[in-house]
Design an enzyme around this catalytic site. Sequence first.
Site, PDB file in Angstrom:
ATOM      1  N   GLY A 137       6.194   2.460  10.100  1.00 51.70           N
ATOM      2  CA  GLY A 137       5.179   1.641   9.447  1.00 51.70           C
ATOM      3  C   GLY A 137       4.122   2.496   8.780  1.00 51.70           C
ATOM      4  O   GLY A 137       3.716   3.531   9.337  1.00 51.70           O
ATOM      5  N   TYR A 138       3.651   2.062   7.619  1.00 51.12           N
ATOM      6  CA  TYR A 138       2.665   2.838   6.862  1.00 51.12           C
ATOM      7  C   TYR A 138       1.577   1.976   6.233  1.00 51.12           C
ATOM      8  O   TYR A 138       0.611   2.488   5.684  1.00 51.12           O
ATOM      9  CB  TYR A 138       3.378   3.633   5.761  1.00 51.12           C
ATOM     10  CG  TYR A 138       4.210   2.753   4.847  1.00 51.12           C
ATOM     11  CD1 TYR A 138       3.654   2.161   3.725  1.00 51.12           C
ATOM     12  CD2 TYR A 138       5.538   2.502   5.137  1.00 51.12           C
ATOM     13  CE1 TYR A 138       4.405   1.342   2.904  1.00 51.12           C
ATOM     14  CE2 TYR A 138       6.312   1.685   4.324  1.00 51.12           C
ATOM     15  CZ  TYR A 138       5.744   1.105   3.208  1.00 51.12           C
ATOM     16  OH  TYR A 138       6.495   0.285   2.408  1.00 51.12           O
ATOM     17  N   GLY A 139       1.740   0.637   6.282  1.00 54.35           N
ATOM     18  CA  GLY A 139       0.761  -0.268   5.683  1.00 54.35           C
ATOM     19  C   GLY A 139       0.300  -1.308   6.684  1.00 54.35           C
ATOM     20  O   GLY A 139      -0.300  -0.976   7.712  1.00 54.35           O
ATOM     21  N   SER A 140       0.608  -2.572   6.430  1.00 54.98           N
ATOM     22  CA  SER A 140       0.130  -3.640   7.311  1.00 54.98           C
ATOM     23  C   SER A 140       0.764  -3.584   8.698  1.00 54.98           C
ATOM     24  O   SER A 140       0.201  -4.140   9.652  1.00 54.98           O
ATOM     25  CB  SER A 140       0.393  -5.013   6.677  1.00 54.98           C
ATOM     26  OG  SER A 140       1.778  -5.243   6.500  1.00 54.98           O
TER      27      SER A 140
ATOM     28  N   GLU B 101       9.416  -8.520   5.558  1.00 56.91           N
ATOM     29  CA  GLU B 101       9.364  -7.481   4.537  1.00 56.91           C
ATOM     30  C   GLU B 101      10.277  -7.760   3.338  1.00 56.91           C
ATOM     31  O   GLU B 101       9.971  -7.332   2.213  1.00 56.91           O
ATOM     32  CB  GLU B 101       9.738  -6.122   5.147  1.00 56.91           C
ATOM     33  CG  GLU B 101       8.833  -5.678   6.276  1.00 56.91           C
ATOM     34  CD  GLU B 101       7.392  -5.494   5.833  1.00 56.91           C
ATOM     35  OE1 GLU B 101       7.160  -5.086   4.677  1.00 56.91           O
ATOM     36  OE2 GLU B 101       6.481  -5.769   6.639  1.00 56.91           O
TER      37      GLU B 101
END
Length: 237
Positions: free
Chosen positions: A58-61, A134
Amino acid sequence: MASRSLDLSLALIARAHPDPVADDETALPLLSDTELTPGLETILAHARRPPGDLWVFGYGSLLWSPEFEIAEQRVATLRGWHRRFCLLQRRFRGTPERPGFVLALERGGLCKGVAFRLPGDDPHAVLMPLWRREMKGKGYEARWVEVATAQGPVTALTFVANRASDRYSGRLSEEAIADKIASACGHLGPSAEYLFRTVAACAELGIRDRHLWRLQSLVAARLRDGDTASQKIESCA
């Protein structure tokens, strides 16, 4: 969290976007579970991982709203990709008239985020809620990547920009991205809140990303300018 590093604030965002926005279901048609299932089955069939060892990067929300059960998490580094606001959001945190932005992965550089290990023996059942979240908007492509962690490398599923999607913006300037983020709001809230919460989550984890830090400063400046202009209008009324 090192709050002094954050130029944005939830109060500033709320003043800029005080009114709720109705959900426009026609703004972004969503794929059904029936349409999503073949893609999930394909990505699982090509998994390069030990059986029972299911990781997601994970890198955002996902850093602040994973919405799935977590067996373990580690700060991780992905090389060859970087996070960037490059997917237009015409629903949820934007509208067709004023689209916002969400993050995706683009080629080049590196990205620090979190590797989440998911529990359970049925990878299809475990991944379907995330896959739905996603992939239903057709903005991402799923990939297996190797990420580095302090405890060693792991193979993880992640989501990169789908350049064939009509949501893909290409490489806009950060000033142009900030203009859209500052003005956009959907039924889930302002696009600026998505940015704020991602920056805050990265700060909590000790992750500094120059793209995020520049954008939150640019967006804050735009919101403050709008706030000042509104106050002047009110004082003259």
